[in-house]
Design a protein around this motif. Structure first.
Motif, PDB file in Angstrom:
ATOM      1  N   PRO A   1      46.981   8.035 -87.702  1.00  0.00           N
ATOM      2  CA  PRO A   1      48.091   7.251 -88.250  1.00  0.00           C
ATOM      3  C   PRO A   1      48.380   5.984 -87.445  1.00  0.00           C
ATOM      4  CG  PRO A   1      48.638   9.587 -88.230  1.00  0.00           C
ATOM      5  CD  PRO A   1      47.354   9.450 -87.471  1.00  0.00           C
ATOM      6  N   GLU A   2      48.263   6.078 -86.108  1.00  0.00           N
ATOM      7  CA  GLU A   2      48.516   4.916 -85.268  1.00  0.00           C
ATOM      8  C   GLU A   2      47.507   3.811 -85.535  1.00  0.00           C
ATOM      9  OE1 GLU A   2      48.168   7.965 -84.248  1.00  0.00           O
ATOM     10  OE2 GLU A   2      49.997   8.611 -83.230  1.00  0.00           O
ATOM     11  N   ASP A   3      46.256   4.194 -85.767  1.00  0.00           N
ATOM     12  CA  ASP A   3      45.226   3.198 -86.054  1.00  0.00           C
ATOM     13  C   ASP A   3      45.505   2.471 -87.356  1.00  0.00           C
ATOM     14  OD1 ASP A   3      43.827   3.873 -83.748  1.00  0.00           O
ATOM     15  OD2 ASP A   3      42.579   5.351 -84.767  1.00  0.00           O
ATOM     16  N   ILE A   4      45.926   3.212 -88.363  1.00  0.00           N
ATOM     17  CA  ILE A   4      46.219   2.606 -89.662  1.00  0.00           C
ATOM     18  C   ILE A   4      47.412   1.662 -89.545  1.00  0.00           C
ATOM     19  CG2 ILE A   4      46.981   3.089 -92.020  1.00  0.00           C
ATOM     20  CD1 ILE A   4      45.316   5.675 -91.860  1.00  0.00           C
ATOM     21  N   ALA A   5      48.404   2.048 -88.770  1.00  0.00           N
ATOM     22  CA  ALA A   5      49.562   1.180 -88.562  1.00  0.00           C
ATOM     23  C   ALA A   5      49.144  -0.125 -87.890  1.00  0.00           C
ATOM     24  CB  ALA A   5      50.612   1.908 -87.725  1.00  0.00           C
ATOM     25  N   LEU A   6      48.266  -0.029 -86.895  1.00  0.00           N
ATOM     26  CA  LEU A   6      47.776  -1.231 -86.217  1.00  0.00           C
ATOM     27  C   LEU A   6      46.935  -2.083 -87.159  1.00  0.00           C
ATOM     28  CD1 LEU A   6      46.769   0.314 -82.763  1.00  0.00           C
ATOM     29  CD2 LEU A   6      48.626  -1.310 -83.184  1.00  0.00           C
ATOM     30  N   PHE A   7      46.159  -1.434 -87.983  1.00  0.00           N
ATOM     31  CA  PHE A   7      45.338  -2.128 -88.968  1.00  0.00           C
ATOM     32  C   PHE A   7      46.226  -2.950 -89.907  1.00  0.00           C
ATOM     33  CE2 PHE A   7      42.755  -2.340 -92.868  1.00  0.00           C
ATOM     34  CZ  PHE A   7      41.504  -2.669 -92.369  1.00  0.00           C
ATOM     35  N   ALA A   8      47.306  -2.319 -90.362  1.00  0.00           N
ATOM     36  CA  ALA A   8      48.235  -3.015 -91.251  1.00  0.00           C
ATOM     37  C   ALA A   8      48.944  -4.151 -90.526  1.00  0.00           C
ATOM     38  CB  ALA A   8      49.257  -2.022 -91.802  1.00  0.00           C
ATOM     39  N   GLU A   9      49.279  -3.933 -89.264  1.00  0.00           N
ATOM     40  CA  GLU A   9      49.961  -4.965 -88.474  1.00  0.00           C
ATOM     41  C   GLU A   9      49.108  -6.223 -88.338  1.00  0.00           C
ATOM     42  OE1 GLU A   9      51.524  -5.551 -83.882  1.00  0.00           O
ATOM     43  OE2 GLU A   9      51.444  -3.523 -84.730  1.00  0.00           O
ATOM     44  N   MET A  10      47.776  -6.040 -88.342  1.00  0.00           N
ATOM     45  CA  MET A  10      46.868  -7.183 -88.240  1.00  0.00           C
ATOM     46  C   MET A  10      46.749  -7.948 -89.550  1.00  0.00           C
ATOM     47  SD  MET A  10      43.847  -5.485 -85.908  1.00  0.00           S
ATOM     48  CE  MET A  10      42.933  -7.017 -85.689  1.00  0.00           C
ATOM     49  N   GLY A  11      47.331  -7.409 -90.616  1.00  0.00           N
ATOM     50  CA  GLY A  11      47.346  -8.116 -91.887  1.00  0.00           C
ATOM     51  C   GLY A  11      46.227  -7.765 -92.839  1.00  0.00           C
ATOM     52  N   PHE A  12      45.432  -6.754 -92.491  1.00  0.00           N
ATOM     53  CA  PHE A  12      44.352  -6.344 -93.390  1.00  0.00           C
ATOM     54  C   PHE A  12      44.920  -5.543 -94.561  1.00  0.00           C
ATOM     55  CE2 PHE A  12      42.045  -6.390 -89.185  1.00  0.00           C
ATOM     56  CZ  PHE A  12      41.373  -7.573 -89.436  1.00  0.00           C
ATOM     57  N   THR A  13      44.355  -5.740 -95.730  1.00  0.00           N
ATOM     58  CA  THR A  13      44.873  -5.068 -96.925  1.00  0.00           C
ATOM     59  C   THR A  13      43.883  -4.112 -97.567  1.00  0.00           C
ATOM     60  OG1 THR A  13      44.186  -6.938 -98.312  1.00  0.00           O
ATOM     61  CG2 THR A  13      46.440  -6.968 -97.438  1.00  0.00           C
ATOM     62  N   THR A  14      42.631  -4.097 -97.093  1.00  0.00           N
ATOM     63  CA  THR A  14      41.616  -3.173 -97.600  1.00  0.00           C
ATOM     64  C   THR A  14      40.869  -2.554 -96.433  1.00  0.00           C
ATOM     65  OG1 THR A  14      41.301  -4.476 -99.626  1.00  0.00           O
ATOM     66  CG2 THR A  14      39.563  -2.928 -99.048  1.00  0.00           C
ATOM     67  N   LEU A  15      40.676  -1.246 -96.496  1.00  0.00           N
ATOM     68  CA  LEU A  15      39.933  -0.543 -95.450  1.00  0.00           C
ATOM     69  C   LEU A  15      38.781   0.221 -96.083  1.00  0.00           C
ATOM     70  CD1 LEU A  15      39.564   0.442 -92.524  1.00  0.00           C
ATOM     71  CD2 LEU A  15      41.138   2.319 -93.050  1.00  0.00           C
ATOM     72  N   ARG A  16      37.573  -0.113 -95.630  1.00  0.00           N
ATOM     73  CA  ARG A  16      36.419   0.656 -96.062  1.00  0.00           C
ATOM     74  C   ARG A  16      36.243   1.823 -95.097  1.00  0.00           C
ATOM     75  NH1 ARG A  16      30.151   0.227 -94.723  1.00  0.00           N
ATOM     76  NH2 ARG A  16      29.602   2.130 -95.822  1.00  0.00           N
ATOM     77  N   LEU A  17      36.237   3.029 -95.638  1.00  0.00           N
ATOM     78  CA  LEU A  17      36.061   4.218 -94.821  1.00  0.00           C
ATOM     79  C   LEU A  17      35.208   5.217 -95.582  1.00  0.00           C
ATOM     80  CD1 LEU A  17      39.217   6.440 -95.038  1.00  0.00           C
ATOM     81  CD2 LEU A  17      39.142   4.240 -96.167  1.00  0.00           C
ATOM     82  N   SER A  18      34.825   6.283 -94.921  1.00  0.00           N
ATOM     83  CA  SER A  18      33.887   7.229 -95.507  1.00  0.00           C
ATOM     84  C   SER A  18      34.463   8.636 -95.528  1.00  0.00           C
ATOM     85  CB  SER A  18      32.577   7.238 -94.716  1.00  0.00           C
ATOM     86  OG  SER A  18      32.030   5.935 -94.621  1.00  0.00           O
ATOM     87  N   ILE A  19      34.143   9.345 -96.604  1.00  0.00           N
ATOM     88  CA  ILE A  19      34.418  10.769 -96.673  1.00  0.00           C
ATOM     89  C   ILE A  19      33.196  11.489 -96.113  1.00  0.00           C
ATOM     90  CG2 ILE A  19      34.797  12.723 -98.223  1.00  0.00           C
ATOM     91  CD1 ILE A  19      36.259  10.866-100.084  1.00  0.00           C
TER      92      ILE A  19
END
Length: 235
Positions: A1-19
């Motif tokens: 969750p902390e990583d996603i919060a930081l990601f959003a703080e940087m202004g990114f709006t799309t995250l490519r991730l893998s299942i």
């Protein structure tokens, strides 16, 4: 969750991730999916939605269940195709209402360079087995594309290619032609997935190498289900 919060703080709006296939079907040939694994991604998607981040999900990213590599010789076995389709349909059913952008395999052409990473094959493998495994993987990818189109009509699903671009050493025609021929080894994957059939330059190469790919009529029909977009890493 902390990583996603930081990601959003940087202004990114799309995250490519893998299942991870192994989270959902730990052995690959399990009768039922692992609910704990599915729930893990529910929580992850919740976090992304909370921060207004659009997910771009990859179905398989270098994590074929080891059981399939040991017992089936990975993608060398045609039996793995329906297992992957079952996995893809399970994931689409679970997350399709909230995920609209998908990829099938990460760098699907990596089997040319790292057969175990890409296809669960031994490092030292003959070309016949390598390209047959690649064919099975391409058919499985096409079946996943069809499943996505059927189950999530408003979604888009594409491929992902390792773009190991080569450039000619000089402008001499022999260098230019050699570079073209080498680049075609990985460009083949995009051509097949975007056009729905093998390009003639590859069927010619198979003949030159003495390779006979087992391509059934069902395979040919499956490959006709083409991707919605092409994506690639660039090296």
């Amino acid at each position: 969750p902390e990583d996603i919060a930081l990601f959003a703080e940087m202004g990114f709006t799309t995250l490519r991730l893998s299942i991870a296939w192994t989270r959902v079907f730990p052995n690959g040939d399990d009768a039922e999916p692992n609910e704990a694994g599915l729930a893990h991604y529910d929580k992850l998607l919740d976090e992304l939605e909370e921060h207004g981040i659009t997910p771009l999900l990859t179905l398989s990213h270098y994590e074929m269940p080891f059981h399939l590599a040991k017992e089936y010789q990975g993608w060398a076995s045609r039996d793995v195709i329906p297992m992957f389709e079952k996995y893809a349909r399970t994931v689409f059913a679970r997350y399709g209402h909230r995920v609209k952008h998908w990829l099938t395999f990460n760098e699907i052409n990596v089997t040319l360079h790292q057969p175990f990473t890409g296809a669960g094959l031994p490092r030292e493998i003959d070309e016949q087995t390598r390209y047959q495994a690649i064919h099975h993987q391409l058919v499985a990818s096409a079946k996943a594309v069809k499943a996505c189109h059927e189950m999530i009509p408003d979604a888009k699903i594409g491929n992902m290619i390792l773009g190991a671009v080569l450039y000619p050493y000089t402008c001499h025609p022999s260098d230019v032609m050699k570079t073209l021929q080498q680049n075609r080894e990985w460009l083949m994957f995009g051509d097949i997935q975007a056009r729905g059939y093998y390009p003639t330059y590859m069927t010619r190469k198979f003949k030159e190498l003495g390779i006979e790919i087992d391509i059934t009529e069902e395979d040919k029909e499956a490959l006709k289900e083409t991707i919605d977009f092409v994506s690639f890493s660039y090296y």
